[in-house]
Enzyme design. Structure first.
Site, mmCIF file in Angstrom:
data_model
loop_
_atom_site.group_PDB
_atom_site.id
_atom_site.type_symbol
_atom_site.label_atom_id
_atom_site.label_comp_id
_atom_site.label_asym_id
_atom_site.label_seq_id
_atom_site.Cartn_x
_atom_site.Cartn_y
_atom_site.Cartn_z
ATOM 1 N N GLU A 119 0.852 -1.197 0.000
ATOM 2 C CA GLU A 119 0.000 0.000 0.000
ATOM 3 C C GLU A 119 0.882 1.239 0.000
ATOM 4 O O GLU A 119 1.703 1.433 0.893
ATOM 5 C CB GLU A 119 -0.926 0.027 1.214
ATOM 6 N N ASP B 143 -2.654 12.367 -2.132
ATOM 7 C CA ASP B 143 -2.728 13.816 -2.056
ATOM 8 C C ASP B 143 -3.167 14.366 -3.410
ATOM 9 O O ASP B 143 -2.523 14.106 -4.419
ATOM 10 C CB ASP B 143 -1.350 14.371 -1.690
ATOM 11 N N ASP C 85 -11.378 10.667 -3.950
ATOM 12 C CA ASP C 85 -12.663 11.341 -3.814
ATOM 13 C C ASP C 85 -12.635 12.708 -4.485
ATOM 14 O O ASP C 85 -13.522 13.527 -4.270
ATOM 15 C CB ASP C 85 -13.071 11.466 -2.343
ATOM 16 N N THR D 68 -12.585 4.124 6.117
ATOM 17 C CA THR D 68 -11.799 4.879 7.083
ATOM 18 C C THR D 68 -12.490 6.205 7.404
ATOM 19 O O THR D 68 -13.405 6.640 6.696
ATOM 20 C CB THR D 68 -10.396 5.176 6.542
ATOM 21 N N ASN D 69 -12.027 6.861 8.452
ATOM 22 C CA ASN D 69 -12.575 8.176 8.799
ATOM 23 C C ASN D 69 -12.377 9.163 7.666
ATOM 24 O O ASN D 69 -13.241 10.008 7.395
ATOM 25 C CB ASN D 69 -11.910 8.697 10.078
ATOM 26 N N GLU E 38 -12.224 8.534 4.341
ATOM 27 C CA GLU E 38 -13.186 8.291 3.266
ATOM 28 C C GLU E 38 -14.578 8.729 3.689
ATOM 29 O O GLU E 38 -15.332 9.315 2.893
ATOM 30 C CB GLU E 38 -13.183 6.815 2.873
#
Length: 288
Positions: free
Chosen positions: A96, A170, A206, A267-268, A270
Site C-alpha cells: 500500500e 494527495d 474522492d 476509514t474516517n 473516506e
C-alpha cells in the site's frame, strides 16, 4: 493516501556548510519531482512509546542513499529472497502506497492472514500509528516502511507483487502542482514491472479532477487493462483549487471505473469525503 498526506510548508532546513565534507554525488542523486512535502516528524508520548515498542518488529530498515531522506539505495534488491526472510514465508505480497494511519492495511492483514502486506508511508506519525495497530493485533503478516514509494518500486523484483494499493493520494489541487500527483507514467512503469502478470494496481480518490488525471495516465497504456465495469461521466478539462466549481459546466465524457473495492475498510478519511458530498472513484488496473 489519506488526510495526513496534505501539502505542507517547505522544509527550512539550513543549507550544508561548504566546509563540511559531503558524500560524493552519484548519478542516482537526481530525483523526480516529489509527491509529498515532509512535515514535522515529532511524535507524542503515545506514538513514541509505540515506536519504541514495535519498530524493531514491524519497521523495515532499508538502505538509503547518503543525504537523501526517505530514499532507497538503488543497489538494494527488494526481491523474493528478501521478502521470504522478512515475512518468513512465500505468501502473496500486497503493497500500500500512502498508508496514512494504517486503518486499511491493518484491517486487510487481519482479514487475510495468508497474504503478506507492506505499508509505505512518508509521515512519521502515520508510520507510528501503523506500528501501534500492528503491535496491538500482533500481526505477523504486516511490515511498515518509512520510504518514498517510487524509490522502493524502482528496486522491486519483476513480478514480486500481487497487488499495489494507492488509496486517496494527495490531490495537489492547484494547477501548478498537478505534476506532483503520485500517479504518473514513471510510477506506472515501475508498478507494472513489480506486479505479477494479472496483478492489480488499485487506486481510489474522492477528487473528481484526480479521477480524470488517473484516466489520462492509465487508460491509454498498453501494459495495463482498465477492468472497470461502471460508466462514470467526468469533465474532460482540468480544474484547479479555485475553479473546481466550474467543473459541472465543462464538456463531459464517459469513463470506465470499478465498483468500490470491498477489501478497503471505510476509514474516517473516506467517510469525511462521503459526508462532504464527494463521489468516491475506484479503479482496478490489471497488469498485462
Amino acid at each position: 493516501m489519506n488526510d495526513s498526506m496534505t501539502a505542507a510548508p517547505a522544509d527550512n532546513t539550513p543549507q550544508n556548510d561548504e566546509t563540511t565534507p559531503q558524500p560524493a554525488e552519484r548519478p542516482y542523486e537526481h530525483r523526480e519531482l516529489m509527491s509529498f512535502v515532509r512535515r514535522s516528524s515529532r511524535l507524542d508520548k503515545r506514538l513514541q512509546k509505540a515506536w519504541d515498542n514495535y519498530a524493531g518488529t514491524y519497521l523495515l530498515d532499508l538502505p538509503q542513499v547518503g543525504g537523501r531522506e526517505l530514499s532507497v539505495d538503488p543497489d538494494f534488491h527488494f526481491d523474493r529472497a528478501f521478502a521470504e526472510r522478512t515475512w518468513g514465508n512465500g505468501n502473496p505480497l500486497i503493497v500500500e502506497i500512502g498508508t496514512g494511519q494504517g486503518e486499511n492495511i491493518v484491517a486487510a492483514a487481519q482479514n487475510n492472514p495468508e497474504t503478506n502486506f507492506l505499508a509505505l508511508e512518508v509521515y512519521r506519525p502515520g508510520v507510528a500509528h501503523a506500528l501501534l495497530k500492528a503491535g496491538k493485533y500482533e500481526l505477523s503478516n504486516l511490515r511498515v516502511a518509512e520510504v518514498n514509494a517510487p524509490d522502493l518500486m524502482k528496486v522491486c523484483e519483476t513480478g514480486l507483487l500481487e497487488e499495489v494499493w494507492t488509496f486517496f493520494p494527495d490531490p495537489w489541487p492547484k494547477t501548478r502542482h498537478h505534476k506532483r500527483r503520485i500517479v504518473q507514467d514513471a510510477l506506472a512503469v515501475d508498478v507494472h514491472r513489480a506486479l505479477r502478470r494479472g496483478g492489480l494496481w488499485r487506486i481510489a480518490t474522492d477528487i473528481e479532477d484526480y479521477a480524470l488525471h488517473v484516466h489520462e495516465v492509465m487508460d491509454g497504456r498498453d501494459d495495463f487493462e482498465n477492468t472497470g465495469t461502471i460508466t462514470v461521466s467526468l469533465p474532460t478539462e482540468h480544474v484547479s483549487k479555485g475553479t473546481a466549481d466550474t467543473a459541472a459546466s465543462l464538456p463531459h465524457a464517459d469513463f470506465s471505473e470499478s465498483e468500490r473495492f470491498d477489501g478497503r475498510v471505510l476509514t474516517n478519511f473516506e467517510k469525511k469525503g462521503i459526508d462532504a458530498g464527494r463521489v468516491i472513484h475506484d479503479f482496478a488496473y490489471r497488469a498485462k
